[in-house]
Design an enzyme around this catalytic site. Structure first.
Site, mmCIF file in Angstrom:
data_model
loop_
_atom_site.group_PDB
_atom_site.id
_atom_site.type_symbol
_atom_site.label_atom_id
_atom_site.label_comp_id
_atom_site.label_asym_id
_atom_site.label_seq_id
_atom_site.Cartn_x
_atom_site.Cartn_y
_atom_site.Cartn_z
ATOM 1 C CB CYS A 75 -0.909 0.007 1.224
ATOM 2 S SG CYS A 75 -2.032 1.436 1.254
ATOM 3 C CE LYS A 105 -1.323 -6.739 -5.017
ATOM 4 N NZ LYS A 105 -1.028 -5.303 -4.991
ATOM 5 N N GLY A 154 -5.997 -5.485 -10.342
ATOM 6 C CA GLY A 154 -6.645 -4.502 -9.493
ATOM 7 C C GLY A 154 -7.546 -3.592 -10.290
ATOM 8 N NE ARG A 155 -4.496 1.304 -11.026
ATOM 9 C CZ ARG A 155 -3.767 2.057 -11.840
ATOM 10 N NH1 ARG A 155 -4.153 3.288 -12.137
ATOM 11 N NH2 ARG A 155 -2.648 1.584 -12.359
#
Length: 404
Positions: free
Chosen positions: A128, A170, A256-257
């Site tokens: 993150c 991750k 993801g996106r």
């Protein structure tokens, strides 16, 4: 629905093995705050399950990870955190992503998940880039502190392994171009018993800007040899995923996106990795039906709170409608929906016979942001070991990171 012609061939990759779990389609949904809740995971999993999409491929064959929760909030049984880790009866394996900056708390959270049978797979967040996370030494900032990273991974693996629950990691390339951590972190995770490692090919300083460096994924694959290496970053289509595998040799991909407003992307990916070229190309009617079902699932996720579910669906609407002819008035009204009936009325005012728009609906989705200086604890980069002040700081860090 229309689709490209089908051509059958041998599978591109074998199933992904994560500990005792065999993932038929080597694809993992990346945890995204406010996105990958139970409602969205269900939608992705169901798409194509009837066998009508992309040559019978199904989203049910991928691994879906819930959004990040903090270990401290989990141990304290925060009501919202308990909601976030909830899974539907159809979810197998049940996957939870933990954030932590403290090995002891991470271990307690893992113990709770496995002893209470709340998860079949635990993923650890070391990727993150959000300032409120990195300034506490968490997320992508944490692997810089080598022994802290090792302690969290080893504690979680120690608690989870007796229950047959695999732990994965991750991460990102590093904090910035001058503070690269991924190769050390990959080897440490492998050595401490992680079942797989995933790399987003950007630094924390890049956030989501620029282009992901897939060559770093290839280097990690060379360094980590006994467990699967997964690649993440700039997968906007099934073809992008195939190209990442070709360039890097990775064992699977993390998306993801690219799936924002496109839960059928996992169906496309399943078809692509099975060796076919057929893809889902939904018209507006099918897209709005999917949008409506997503809203219904969100209302259920929020225990029947229709207003909260409709507020949540608002952020997805522009992603669903990307490339389709929908006037600005309708788009603006959709962004203010407060009931399922209002959503139905607005959908009914659109030209639902509009076909899949092709290229305008493809490509990048979500905010890319811009490069930045990473927010870090004081003197974080001075050494790869924690000093006493930093030890004291991280003991309280999880209390101020929301989102779980």
């Amino acid at each position: 629905m229309t689709a490209a012609p089908t051509t059958s061939s041998t599978p591109v990759l074998p199933p992904l093995q994560i500990g005792r779990h065999t993932i038929e389609s080597p694809v993992v949904l990346a945890p995204m705050a406010g996105i990958t809740n139970r409602a969205f995971r269900r939608l992705c999993r169901e798409y194509g399950s009837a066998g009508s999409a992309a040559g019978g491929a199904s989203g049910a064959s991928s691994l879906y990870v819930n959004e990040m929760v903090t270990s401290r909030a989990l141990v304290e049984r925060s009501p919202e955190t308990m909601r976030l880790i909830s899974h539907g009866p159809e979810e197998n394996p049940r996957s939870v992503q933990l954030y932590s900056v403290d090995p002891a708390t991470a271990g307690l959270a893992a113990r709770m998940l496995v002893t209470e049978d709340r998860a079949d797979h635990i993923d650890l967040n070391f990727g993150c880039p959000v300032p409120k996370v990195t300034r506490k030494g968490g997320g992508a900032a944490l692997p810089w502190k080598t022994e802290l990273f090792r302690g969290i991974v080893s504690n979680v693996v120690r608690e989870a392994s007796p229950y047959g629950v695999p732990v994965t990691v991750k991460m990102r390339i590093g904090i910035d171009a001058d503070h690269v951590t991924y190769l050390d972190a990959g080897r440490i995770a492998e050595g401490e018993g992680a079942a797989a490692v995933a790399l987003h090919g950007r630094t924390a300083a890049q956030a989501y800007s620029g282009q992901a460096d897939w060559s770093a994924i290839a280097r990690l694959k060379e360094a980590v040899t006994t467990v699967p290496v997964l690649g993440n970053g700039d997968i906007w289509s099934a073809e992008d995923a195939l190209e990442m595998v070709r360039q890097t040799g990775c064992d699977g991909v993390v998306v993801g996106r690219g799936c924002l407003g496109r839960p059928w992307l996992f169906t496309d990916l399943a078809a692509a990795f099975a060796g076919t070229t057929e893809r889902v190309q939904p018209g507006l009617r099918e897209v709005t039906d999917t949008l409506r079902r997503h809203a219904t699932y969100l209302v259920d996720f929020y225990d029947g709170d229709e207003l909260r579910g409709c507020r949540d669906i608002r952020k997805h609407i522009a992603w669903y409608l990307k490339g389709f002819p929908a006037g600005s008035t309708v788009r603006n009204q959709l962004a203010l929906v407060d009931s399922l009936q209002a959503l139905d009325d607005l959908i009914g005012s659109m030209d639902l016979d509009a076909p899949w728009p092709g290229e305008p609906a493809e490509g990048q989705r979500g905010r890319a942001g811009s490069p930045r200086v990473v927010a870090l604890p004081e003197n974080w980069l001075r050494s790869r070991a924690l000093d006493e002040a930093q030890r004291a700081q991280i003991a309280h860090a999880e209390l101020s990171v929301s989102g779980g």
